[in-house]
Scaffold this motif. Structure first.
Motif, PDB file in Angstrom:
ATOM      1  N   PHE A 192      27.522  19.675  11.240  1.00 35.60           N
ATOM      2  CA  PHE A 192      28.820  19.300  11.807  1.00 35.60           C
ATOM      3  C   PHE A 192      29.949  20.034  11.074  1.00 35.60           C
ATOM      4  O   PHE A 192      30.831  20.641  11.693  1.00 35.60           O
ATOM      5  CB  PHE A 192      29.000  17.782  11.695  1.00 35.60           C
ATOM      6  CG  PHE A 192      30.294  17.265  12.259  1.00 35.60           C
ATOM      7  CD1 PHE A 192      30.387  16.924  13.601  1.00 35.60           C
ATOM      8  CD2 PHE A 192      31.419  17.121  11.452  1.00 35.60           C
ATOM      9  CE1 PHE A 192      31.582  16.437  14.125  1.00 35.60           C
ATOM     10  CE2 PHE A 192      32.610  16.645  11.961  1.00 35.60           C
ATOM     11  CZ  PHE A 192      32.687  16.302  13.304  1.00 35.60           C
ATOM     12  N   TRP A 193      29.889  20.029   9.731  1.00 40.17           N
ATOM     13  CA  TRP A 193      30.936  20.682   8.960  1.00 40.17           C
ATOM     14  C   TRP A 193      30.831  22.204   9.024  1.00 40.17           C
ATOM     15  O   TRP A 193      31.837  22.917   8.963  1.00 40.17           O
ATOM     16  CB  TRP A 193      30.903  20.211   7.508  1.00 40.17           C
ATOM     17  CG  TRP A 193      31.909  19.147   7.264  1.00 40.17           C
ATOM     18  CD1 TRP A 193      31.683  17.816   7.144  1.00 40.17           C
ATOM     19  CD2 TRP A 193      33.325  19.322   7.158  1.00 40.17           C
ATOM     20  NE1 TRP A 193      32.864  17.144   6.962  1.00 40.17           N
ATOM     21  CE2 TRP A 193      33.893  18.043   6.971  1.00 40.17           C
ATOM     22  CE3 TRP A 193      34.165  20.419   7.222  1.00 40.17           C
ATOM     23  CZ2 TRP A 193      35.253  17.844   6.824  1.00 40.17           C
ATOM     24  CZ3 TRP A 193      35.540  20.227   7.073  1.00 40.17           C
ATOM     25  CH2 TRP A 193      36.065  18.955   6.876  1.00 40.17           C
ATOM     26  N   GLY A 194      29.630  22.705   9.177  1.00 41.48           N
ATOM     27  CA  GLY A 194      29.476  24.145   9.353  1.00 41.48           C
ATOM     28  C   GLY A 194      30.148  24.636  10.622  1.00 41.48           C
ATOM     29  O   GLY A 194      30.751  25.716  10.651  1.00 41.48           O
ATOM     30  N   SER A 195      30.080  23.820  11.676  1.00 41.17           N
ATOM     31  CA  SER A 195      30.750  24.183  12.929  1.00 41.17           C
ATOM     32  C   SER A 195      32.268  24.063  12.798  1.00 41.17           C
ATOM     33  O   SER A 195      33.005  24.886  13.340  1.00 41.17           O
ATOM     34  CB  SER A 195      30.243  23.290  14.066  1.00 41.17           C
ATOM     35  OG  SER A 195      28.850  23.451  14.257  1.00 41.17           O
ATOM     36  N   LEU A 196      32.728  23.039  12.075  1.00 40.64           N
ATOM     37  CA  LEU A 196      34.178  22.877  11.903  1.00 40.64           C
ATOM     38  C   LEU A 196      34.786  24.058  11.147  1.00 40.64           C
ATOM     39  O   LEU A 196      35.899  24.501  11.461  1.00 40.64           O
ATOM     40  CB  LEU A 196      34.482  21.579  11.147  1.00 40.64           C
ATOM     41  CG  LEU A 196      34.220  20.248  11.863  1.00 40.64           C
ATOM     42  CD1 LEU A 196      34.690  19.092  10.984  1.00 40.64           C
ATOM     43  CD2 LEU A 196      34.901  20.192  13.210  1.00 40.64           C
ATOM     44  N   LEU A 197      34.068  24.566  10.168  1.00 42.03           N
ATOM     45  CA  LEU A 197      34.585  25.642   9.329  1.00 42.03           C
ATOM     46  C   LEU A 197      34.245  27.032   9.863  1.00 42.03           C
ATOM     47  O   LEU A 197      34.478  28.024   9.174  1.00 42.03           O
ATOM     48  CB  LEU A 197      34.040  25.496   7.904  1.00 42.03           C
ATOM     49  CG  LEU A 197      34.460  24.221   7.162  1.00 42.03           C
ATOM     50  CD1 LEU A 197      33.751  24.115   5.824  1.00 42.03           C
ATOM     51  CD2 LEU A 197      35.974  24.182   6.959  1.00 42.03           C
ATOM     52  N   SER A 198      33.705  27.094  11.058  1.00 43.83           N
ATOM     53  CA  SER A 198      33.403  28.392  11.662  1.00 43.83           C
ATOM     54  C   SER A 198      34.643  28.931  12.372  1.00 43.83           C
ATOM     55  O   SER A 198      35.489  28.164  12.849  1.00 43.83           O
ATOM     56  CB  SER A 198      32.243  28.266  12.653  1.00 43.83           C
ATOM     57  OG  SER A 198      31.075  27.815  12.002  1.00 43.83           O
ATOM     58  N   LEU A 259      25.999  23.265  -1.434  1.00 41.29           N
ATOM     59  CA  LEU A 259      26.078  24.723  -1.457  1.00 41.29           C
ATOM     60  C   LEU A 259      26.577  25.276  -0.122  1.00 41.29           C
ATOM     61  O   LEU A 259      27.389  26.220  -0.079  1.00 41.29           O
ATOM     62  CB  LEU A 259      24.707  25.310  -1.784  1.00 41.29           C
ATOM     63  CG  LEU A 259      24.204  25.113  -3.222  1.00 41.29           C
ATOM     64  CD1 LEU A 259      22.719  25.448  -3.326  1.00 41.29           C
ATOM     65  CD2 LEU A 259      25.007  25.966  -4.193  1.00 41.29           C
ATOM     66  N   ARG A 260      26.106  24.707   0.972  1.00 35.53           N
ATOM     67  CA  ARG A 260      26.524  25.202   2.285  1.00 35.53           C
ATOM     68  C   ARG A 260      28.007  24.945   2.540  1.00 35.53           C
ATOM     69  O   ARG A 260      28.697  25.788   3.122  1.00 35.53           O
ATOM     70  CB  ARG A 260      25.668  24.531   3.365  1.00 35.53           C
ATOM     71  CG  ARG A 260      24.224  25.050   3.409  1.00 35.53           C
ATOM     72  CD  ARG A 260      23.382  24.272   4.391  1.00 35.53           C
ATOM     73  NE  ARG A 260      22.040  24.849   4.498  1.00 35.53           N
ATOM     74  CZ  ARG A 260      21.039  24.262   5.137  1.00 35.53           C
ATOM     75  NH1 ARG A 260      21.220  23.070   5.722  1.00 35.53           N
ATOM     76  NH2 ARG A 260      19.855  24.856   5.189  1.00 35.53           N
ATOM     77  N   ILE A 261      28.498  23.798   2.113  1.00 30.25           N
ATOM     78  CA  ILE A 261      29.918  23.490   2.329  1.00 30.25           C
ATOM     79  C   ILE A 261      30.794  24.382   1.462  1.00 30.25           C
ATOM     80  O   ILE A 261      31.839  24.881   1.910  1.00 30.25           O
ATOM     81  CB  ILE A 261      30.168  21.994   2.058  1.00 30.25           C
ATOM     82  CG1 ILE A 261      29.484  21.148   3.137  1.00 30.25           C
ATOM     83  CG2 ILE A 261      31.660  21.696   2.015  1.00 30.25           C
ATOM     84  CD1 ILE A 261      29.574  19.670   2.914  1.00 30.25           C
ATOM     85  N   VAL A 262      30.405  24.611   0.211  1.00 29.70           N
ATOM     86  CA  VAL A 262      31.170  25.517  -0.658  1.00 29.70           C
ATOM     87  C   VAL A 262      31.200  26.910  -0.059  1.00 29.70           C
ATOM     88  O   VAL A 262      32.249  27.574  -0.018  1.00 29.70           O
ATOM     89  CB  VAL A 262      30.569  25.538  -2.078  1.00 29.70           C
ATOM     90  CG1 VAL A 262      31.205  26.634  -2.915  1.00 29.70           C
ATOM     91  CG2 VAL A 262      30.751  24.190  -2.760  1.00 29.70           C
ATOM     92  N   SER A 263      30.062  27.365   0.434  1.00 32.04           N
ATOM     93  CA  SER A 263      30.001  28.701   1.037  1.00 32.04           C
ATOM     94  C   SER A 263      30.876  28.790   2.276  1.00 32.04           C
ATOM     95  O   SER A 263      31.588  29.778   2.484  1.00 32.04           O
ATOM     96  CB  SER A 263      28.547  29.042   1.378  1.00 32.04           C
ATOM     97  OG  SER A 263      28.443  30.309   1.979  1.00 32.04           O
ATOM     98  N   ALA A 264      30.852  27.746   3.106  1.00 29.17           N
ATOM     99  CA  ALA A 264      31.672  27.747   4.326  1.00 29.17           C
ATOM    100  C   ALA A 264      33.159  27.709   3.997  1.00 29.17           C
ATOM    101  O   ALA A 264      33.974  28.347   4.674  1.00 29.17           O
ATOM    102  CB  ALA A 264      31.283  26.561   5.212  1.00 29.17           C
ATOM    103  N   CYS A 265      33.541  26.978   2.954  1.00 31.64           N
ATOM    104  CA  CYS A 265      34.955  26.917   2.562  1.00 31.64           C
ATOM    105  C   CYS A 265      35.463  28.279   2.097  1.00 31.64           C
ATOM    106  O   CYS A 265      36.633  28.617   2.316  1.00 31.64           O
ATOM    107  CB  CYS A 265      35.146  25.876   1.456  1.00 31.64           C
ATOM    108  SG  CYS A 265      34.950  24.160   1.997  1.00 31.64           S
ATOM    109  N   CYS A 266      34.572  29.057   1.452  1.00 34.96           N
ATOM    110  CA  CYS A 266      35.000  30.379   0.973  1.00 34.96           C
ATOM    111  C   CYS A 266      35.234  31.356   2.121  1.00 34.96           C
ATOM    112  O   CYS A 266      36.056  32.277   2.003  1.00 34.96           O
ATOM    113  CB  CYS A 266      33.945  30.948   0.022  1.00 34.96           C
ATOM    114  SG  CYS A 266      33.772  30.038  -1.523  1.00 34.96           S
TER     115      CYS A 266
END
Length: 474
Positions: A192-198, A259-266
């Motif tokens: 869900f958060w990966g899609s939001l940060l895309s 790790l995935r959320i940190v990577s997506a935020c960057c």
């Protein structure tokens, strides 16, 4: 000569005729014959042993021979023990342990899971107030209802259709991703958060939202996982309570989502800079230190992606100073053993920033090892090349570390490729190490130093300015 007498040649034996066959031996040998033969052989052996015993002193018996054999065995064992002691004298060091340090201790119970306030969101209110849904939904059942929608993918579809997401929903899903012990719920929240940060083709978010993961939330999560912030070598602190449904000790099950959320935020810095420069430096130190935990080897791809994303998060003007800060922080946390080689080798990126970070890590590790206040390449090279491999007290294990780190320092980046004096001095020292250490040298790590020097020497000869990366490997 009488006419009837035979001629001279008629009395000769015809050579073409075969010799008469010997008389055949009996095919069947009786038991009596075998017994006679056996007794005759025994008498011959007794005679031979008697002849040998004549030269021996009186009173000889088999016990004397057994004592001699025992004495020989004892002498041989002493000889073997002496050889082992001599080998230990040449190899005073203990067996070198494999790389690996403990990064996480006992996890704490997160208090943030209680009272998220998601039951008051407008989405649930609309479901509860709509009489055409065909079922009754109570406010108290709201969170469970949202969890079902999240795991089935309907929550993400609704958000994408409406084009926006409430802050309470975003905060709630982030909490589930970072702390939930339900693996399916955790993965769904991460997706869900990966899609939001895309971002779309125009580098704009797919959904409008105003709530972003912050450094304080992510740092608080990693501390709740009982990340050993000061020194990975220290023993894990025992917390009062552990996260429900997880083991008390070892890597947290939510580290993948973290790790995935940190990577997506960057990756969305152009749209929204989530972290400051100092915060990104701290997160980069944390991610690099995770490579020391052997229990996280299954996450190397995810950790590598997060590491590269953090490296690319910095601006060009920020990277050089930030890289120095990260390298200094890492070098203080890692001891000079195989763990320092592991830290350097985990920087596997092929871009210029990854190469520069690998070179700076090697530089700071060598500086700390030699006790230098200033990381001067000439002083470090002089300190390494001053190690004499012919001395009995030569520490070949440390020399092995120096060879690998020095190769990373000189050839990971292009900073020293165009300095022929430094390159030539390093090449000559590698040649000396490969030639002056004999194949029969039993000293500790001597053979590995010789082989590593020969391997690196071939790489130095083949390297050209602007060529490939380091040849070092553990």
């Amino acid at each position: 000569m009488v006419i009837d007498d035979p001629l001279d040649f008629e009395g000769e034996v015809d050579p073409l005729l075969s010799a008469p066959r010997p008389t055949k031996r009996k095919k069947i040998i009786g038991l009596d014959d075998l017994l006679i033969d056996y007794c005759a052989a025994g008498k011959d052996e007794l005679k031979a042993s008697a002849a040998k015993s004549k030269g021996r002193p009186n009173g000889y018996n088999s016990d004397d021979e057994d004592k001699q054999v025992t004495e020989k065995e004892i002498n041989f064992c002493k000889f073997v023990d002496d050889c082992e002691e001599k080998a230990k004298a040449l190899d005073p060091g203990e067996d070198v342990p494999l790389w690996g340090q403990k990064v996480f201790g006992c996890q704490k119970s997160p208090s943030i899971l209680n009272g998220t306030g998601v039951e008051n969101c407008q989405l649930l209110q609309s479901f509860c107030g709509d009489e055409h849904l065909g079922f009754d939904l109570e406010i108290e059942q709201g969170e469970g209802f949202l969890e079902g929608m999240l795991m089935d993918g309907w929550l993400l579809k609704l958000v994408l259709v409406y084009g926006s997401v409430e802050d309470s929903i975003a905060s709630w899903t982030l909490t589930k991703s970072l702390y939930s012990s339900n693996k399916k719920l955790q993965d769904s929240a991460s997706e869900f958060w990966g899609s939001l940060l895309s971002l779309n083709e125009d580098d704009k978010p797919l959904v409008n939202f105003g709530y972003f993961p912050s450094y304080s939330i992510l740092k608080g999560a990693i501390l709740n996982y009982e990340y050993l912030n000061g020194d990975p070598c220290t023993n894990a602190r025992t917390s009062e309570t552990a996260v429900a449904g997880t083991s008390n000790d070892g890597p947290p099950q939510n580290i993948t989502a973290w790790l995935r959320i940190v990577s997506a935020c960057c990756k969305i810095r152009q749209m929204h800079p989530v972290f400051s420069t100092s915060e990104a430096e701290d997160l980069l130190v944390i991610v690099i230190s995770l490579f020391l935990d052997r229990q996280l080897e299954g996450l190397l791809l995810i950790m590598g992606d997060c590491l590269n994303s953090l490296g690319l998060y910095f601006n060009t003007s920020e990277w050089e100073s930030s890289c120095l800060m990260v390298a200094e922080s890492i070098s203080k946390r890692v001891r000079m053993d195989l763990n320092c080689l592991r830290i350097v080798d985990c920087i596997t990126g092929t871009n210029d920033r990854s190469k520069f970070l690998r070179s700076q890590l090697a530089l700071q590790l060598l500086k700390n090892s030699f006790g230098l206040k200033v990381a001067n390449i000439e002083k470090i090279l002089k300190s390494v090349t001053s190690v004499n491999v012919k001395e009995k007290e030569c520490n070949f294990f440390m020399l092995y570390l120096y060879l690998v780190l020095m190769d990373n320092l000189l050839f990971s980046s292009d900073a020293f490729r165009n300095k022929p004096a430094i390159t030539e001095a390093w090449r000559n020292y590698l040649r000396n190490c490969s030639m002056q250490i004999g194949c029969t040298d039993w000293r500790f790590y001597a053979s590995k130093v010789r082989n590593k020097a020969s391997y690196l020497l071939q790489g130095v000869i083949s390297k050209k300015p602007g060529g490939g990366g380091s040849t070092s490997s553990q």
